[in-house]
Enzyme design. Structure first.
Site, PDB file in Angstrom:
ATOM      1  N   SER A  16       0.823  -1.212   0.000  1.00 32.68           N
ATOM      2  CA  SER A  16       0.000   0.000   0.000  1.00 32.68           C
ATOM      3  C   SER A  16       0.857   1.262   0.000  1.00 32.68           C
ATOM      4  O   SER A  16       2.020   1.249   0.414  1.00 32.68           O
ATOM      5  CB  SER A  16      -0.907   0.038   1.236  1.00 32.68           C
ATOM      6  OG  SER A  16      -1.653  -1.142   1.331  1.00 32.68           O
TER       7      SER A  16
HETATM    8  N1  SAH Z   1      -0.246  -5.357   3.990  1.00 34.01           N
HETATM    9  C1  SAH Z   1       0.547  -5.650   2.810  1.00 34.01           C
HETATM   10  C2  SAH Z   1      -0.127  -5.272   1.504  1.00 34.01           C
HETATM   11  C3  SAH Z   1      -1.325  -6.092   1.283  1.00 34.01           C
HETATM   12  S1  SAH Z   1      -1.852  -6.360  -0.365  1.00 34.01           S
HETATM   13  C4  SAH Z   1       1.893  -4.984   2.875  1.00 34.01           C
HETATM   14  O1  SAH Z   1       2.167  -4.257   3.829  1.00 34.01           O
HETATM   15  O2  SAH Z   1       2.702  -5.241   1.974  1.00 34.01           O
HETATM   16  C5  SAH Z   1      -3.145  -7.472   0.093  1.00 34.01           C
HETATM   17  C6  SAH Z   1      -2.687  -8.866   0.419  1.00 34.01           C
HETATM   18  O3  SAH Z   1      -3.837  -9.601   0.865  1.00 34.01           O
HETATM   19  C7  SAH Z   1      -2.153  -9.621  -0.788  1.00 34.01           C
HETATM   20  O4  SAH Z   1      -0.859 -10.088  -0.521  1.00 34.01           O
HETATM   21  C8  SAH Z   1      -3.141 -10.763  -0.961  1.00 34.01           C
HETATM   22  O5  SAH Z   1      -2.546 -11.952  -1.439  1.00 34.01           O
HETATM   23  C9  SAH Z   1      -3.706 -10.928   0.438  1.00 34.01           C
HETATM   24  N2  SAH Z   1      -5.024 -11.571   0.529  1.00 34.01           N
HETATM   25  C10 SAH Z   1      -6.066 -11.487  -0.331  1.00 34.01           C
HETATM   26  N3  SAH Z   1      -7.106 -12.220   0.108  1.00 34.01           N
HETATM   27  C11 SAH Z   1      -6.711 -12.793   1.276  1.00 34.01           C
HETATM   28  C12 SAH Z   1      -7.340 -13.676   2.197  1.00 34.01           C
HETATM   29  N4  SAH Z   1      -8.571 -14.158   2.021  1.00 34.01           N
HETATM   30  N5  SAH Z   1      -6.641 -14.045   3.297  1.00 34.01           N
HETATM   31  C13 SAH Z   1      -5.367 -13.591   3.495  1.00 34.01           C
HETATM   32  N6  SAH Z   1      -4.729 -12.773   2.652  1.00 34.01           N
HETATM   33  C14 SAH Z   1      -5.389 -12.376   1.551  1.00 34.01           C
END
Ligand code: SAH
Length: 232
Positions: free
Chosen positions: A84
């Site tokens: 993000s």
């Molecule tokens: N917080 C992260 C950015 C998140 S991007 C950082 O600091 O880099 C969102 C993430 O959520 C992605 O890696 C994606 O694979 C994950 N995601 C999507 N659906 C999910 C689910 N049901 N459970 C766990 N993770 C999930």
């Protein structure tokens, strides 16, 4: 000597951070990011500003993008996912109203950056990532960096982390269509959840669990990657 120092100064100011060794350049850009993107836009929590000035975001992005690590934007981290924008990380961290004794759950580990930011402020961080290679990579990275208060699990965030619940705060960094009931169940009374909700148009909410139910505050329009259902 004075003349030499003066010309060195002139040359330095002309070429700016480009001439600095890599680490110093990142440090300068990180301080600028805190000032221009965070403080100037209303992030006022001192602990949050300090941590954003400390955690090396450039170590959480692919090496080829590290020079863009402190820009005002999300960046790709492979598998179609993104880290993000710094402002959003700071905003969500501030909105969660964290204390140093808190135990926090994060959904969507991604690069591990948000987890590292949280771990600098609170006691324990539990973070769940559905894409296995991302979970493994983040776990290694955080371990090498010396974080011993973060646990990374490969799994489905919709289920939360029952064995470690209830949590003081939950931060969700992928957007579900609706607020997952199971995550509300895993919040303590008085606990806060910061979560983007929606498909195309999303809003960031703060949900506070109270004795009498939940309080829902609409904080900001946002654009997160969708939260994935494991069977999809
Ligand atoms: N917080 C992260 C950015 C998140 S991007 C950082 O600091 O880099 C969102 C993430 O959520 C992605 O890696 C994606 O694979 C994950 N995601 C999507 N659906 C999910 C689910 N049901 N459970 C766990 N993770 C999930």
């Amino acid at each position: 000597m004075v003349r030499f120092m003066f010309s060195a100064l002139v040359i330095f100011s002309l070429i700016g951070t480009a001439a600095l060794p890599e680490e110093e350049m990142h440090a300068v850009r990180r301080q600028e990011m805190v000032k221009e993107q965070l403080a100037a836009r209303g992030i006022s929590d001192k602990a949050v500003l300090e941590v954003m000035a400390k955690v090396k975001r450039h170590l959480f992005v692919p090496e080829s993008l590290s020079r863009m690590a402190y820009e005002d934007r999300p960046l790709p981290i492979s598998y179609g996912q993104t880290i993000s924008q710094p402002y959003i990380v700071a905003f969500m961290t501030q909105a969660a109203g964290l204390g140093s004794n808190d135990r926090v759950l994060e959904i969507g580990t991604g690069s591990g950056y948000q987890a590292a930011v949280l771990a600098e402020i609170v006691k324990e961080v539990y973070t769940i990532e559905i894409v296995k290679p991302l979970a493994d990579r983040a776990r290694n990275r955080l371990k090498v960096m010396g974080y011993n208060n973060i646990e990374v699990r490969h799994g489905d965030g919709y289920q939360g982390w029952k064995e470690q619940a209830p949590f003081d705060a939950i931060i969700v960094t992928a957007a579900p269509d609706e607020i997952p009931e199971e995550l509300i169940r895993q919040l303590k009374t008085g606990g806060r959840m910061v979560i983007p909700v929606g498909s195309f148009f999303q809003e960031l909410y703060r949900i506070t669990k109270t004795d009498s139910g939940i309080k829902k505050e609409n904080l900001l329009p946002v654009a997160f990657v969708p939260m994935i259902h494991p069977q999809e």
